[in-house]
Design an enzyme around this catalytic site. Structure first.
Site, PDB file in Angstrom:
ATOM      1  N   HIS A 140       0.861   5.615   4.642  1.00 15.17           N
ATOM      2  CA  HIS A 140      -0.145   5.824   5.696  1.00 15.17           C
ATOM      3  C   HIS A 140       0.442   4.653   6.799  1.00 15.17           C
ATOM      4  CE1 HIS A 140      -2.129   2.682   3.592  1.00 15.17           C
ATOM      5  NE2 HIS A 140      -2.706   2.124   4.840  1.00 15.17           N
ATOM      6  N   HIS A 290       2.853   2.380   5.151  1.00 16.18           N
ATOM      7  CA  HIS A 290       3.088   1.452   4.061  1.00 16.18           C
ATOM      8  C   HIS A 290       2.296   1.981   2.825  1.00 16.18           C
ATOM      9  CE1 HIS A 290      -0.385   0.128   6.569  1.00 16.18           C
ATOM     10  NE2 HIS A 290      -0.960  -0.130   5.653  1.00 16.18           N
ATOM     11  N   ARG A 305      -6.483  -9.057   5.862  1.00 16.94           N
ATOM     12  CA  ARG A 305      -5.683  -8.390   6.934  1.00 16.94           C
ATOM     13  C   ARG A 305      -6.344  -8.785   8.221  1.00 16.94           C
ATOM     14  NH1 ARG A 305      -5.492  -2.023   6.966  1.00 16.94           N
ATOM     15  NH2 ARG A 305      -7.378  -2.530   8.211  1.00 16.94           N
TER      16      ARG A 305
END
Length: 314
Positions: A140, A290, A305
């Protein structure tokens, strides 16, 4: 001596064997790392160690815990455009330092559907060892259900399992380059619908998702987008969020999307990174997909993240 030439008989005949459409790939693929006309310049502030033929490079000589001076920032920007994902070993950034690094590339954004880290700009993925399962192990691009999907992301591993837990990235420029011309002709100029519900309904119930339907209505993006800085043509559909190609019958759209989704699975377009604690990956979400490999249970894997806001695909 007399040599007698005899008839060797008819050539051998192979039995008929049907190969399903798309079942055989050509051995050679076009693996072009740089856009046409791109002028490579030597790096003076950093050293790059390629990890793949078109995608992925380890950066040495950069301390991300400190502010970037203009020359270093420019070299890192160039490296990102050329290699699509950059790896930095043993940075051990605080959440504040991680956010400060990400702000070099734009405003930060958050995803309200994901768990917060130590600040509102940080998303935390705490997996394994009894944690609630989610499904990052699908190819995705992040938040393509937004009108303006993320430019990129900065991910740091806080805790790494003893084995497993790698992340993979796929080069979607290479994926587009190698499509048959007849497929390119079908998708150039086409748009597709992206929706957050398919990606999150696998692990959240309606009561969790319903309040966000007005915040994130379905959006349309080009099936093939143009990178705003390099000009590369990029395949821009993904399994998590792309639901249909606009204007096509459902069966035809599903069949074509399945074929396009599979392009991220081709190893020649991929790089795989084995994490150590404190490592950082910085990737261009416009140019890549990824996949977080979920092979580490029952061990724990903790990542944080920070996402960088992007622009509308064209």
């Amino acid at each position: 001596m007399t040599i007698t030439v005899t008839d060797a008989g008819p050539p051998p005949v192979l039995r008929e064997a049907r190969v399903p459409e798309g079942g055989i790939y050509e051995g050679a693929r076009t693996l072009r790392r740089l856009p046409e006309g791109w002028q490579e310049r030597p790096y003076e502030r950093i050293e790059l160690v390629p990890q793949g033929s078109t995608i992925g490079a380890e950066v040495r000589g950069a301390d991300l815990s400190r502010p970037l001076d203009p020359a270093l920032r420019e070299e890192l920007k160039c490296a990102l455009l050329e290699w699509k994902v950059l790896f930095f070993r043993a940075q051990h950034l605080t959440s504040g330092q991680q956010c400060d690094f990400a702000r070099n590339w734009g405003e930060l954004e958050t995803n309200p559907l994901l768990a917060r880290g130590s600040s509102e700009d940080v998303v935390r993925f705490d997996k394994g060892a009894g944690a609630t399962p989610t499904f990052e192990n699908v190819w995705h691009s992040d938040v393509t259900f937004r009108e303006r999907p993320a430019l990129g992301a900065v991910l740091q591993l806080r805790e790494v399992p003893p084995c497993g837990g790698d992340t993979m990235w796929a080069d979607m420029a290479a994926a587009y380059d190698n499509l048959p011309q007849e497929v390119k002709d079908r998708i150039d100029g086409a748009t597709a619908v992206h929706d957050f519900i398919p990606g999150f309904a696998r692990f959240y119930g309606p009561e969790r998702l319903a309040p966000f339907q007005d915040t994130f209505p379905p959006v349309e993006h080009p099936v093939v987008r143009t990178h705003p800085e390099t000009g590369r043509r990029l395949l821009f559909v993904n399994t998590s969020f792309t639901t249909r190609i606009t204007g096509m019958e459902r069966e035809e759209s599903d069949r074509l999307l399945r074929y396009l989704f599979q392009q991220a699975h081709i190893p020649e377009y991929q790089v795989r990174f084995r994490w150590q604690p404190g490592d950082v990956a910085f990737w261009d979400n416009r140019a890549t997909q990824h996949y977080a490999v979920n092979d580490y249970g029952p061990h724990r894997r903790v990542a944080e993240r920070v996402a960088i806001a992007g622009d509308r695909p064209f």
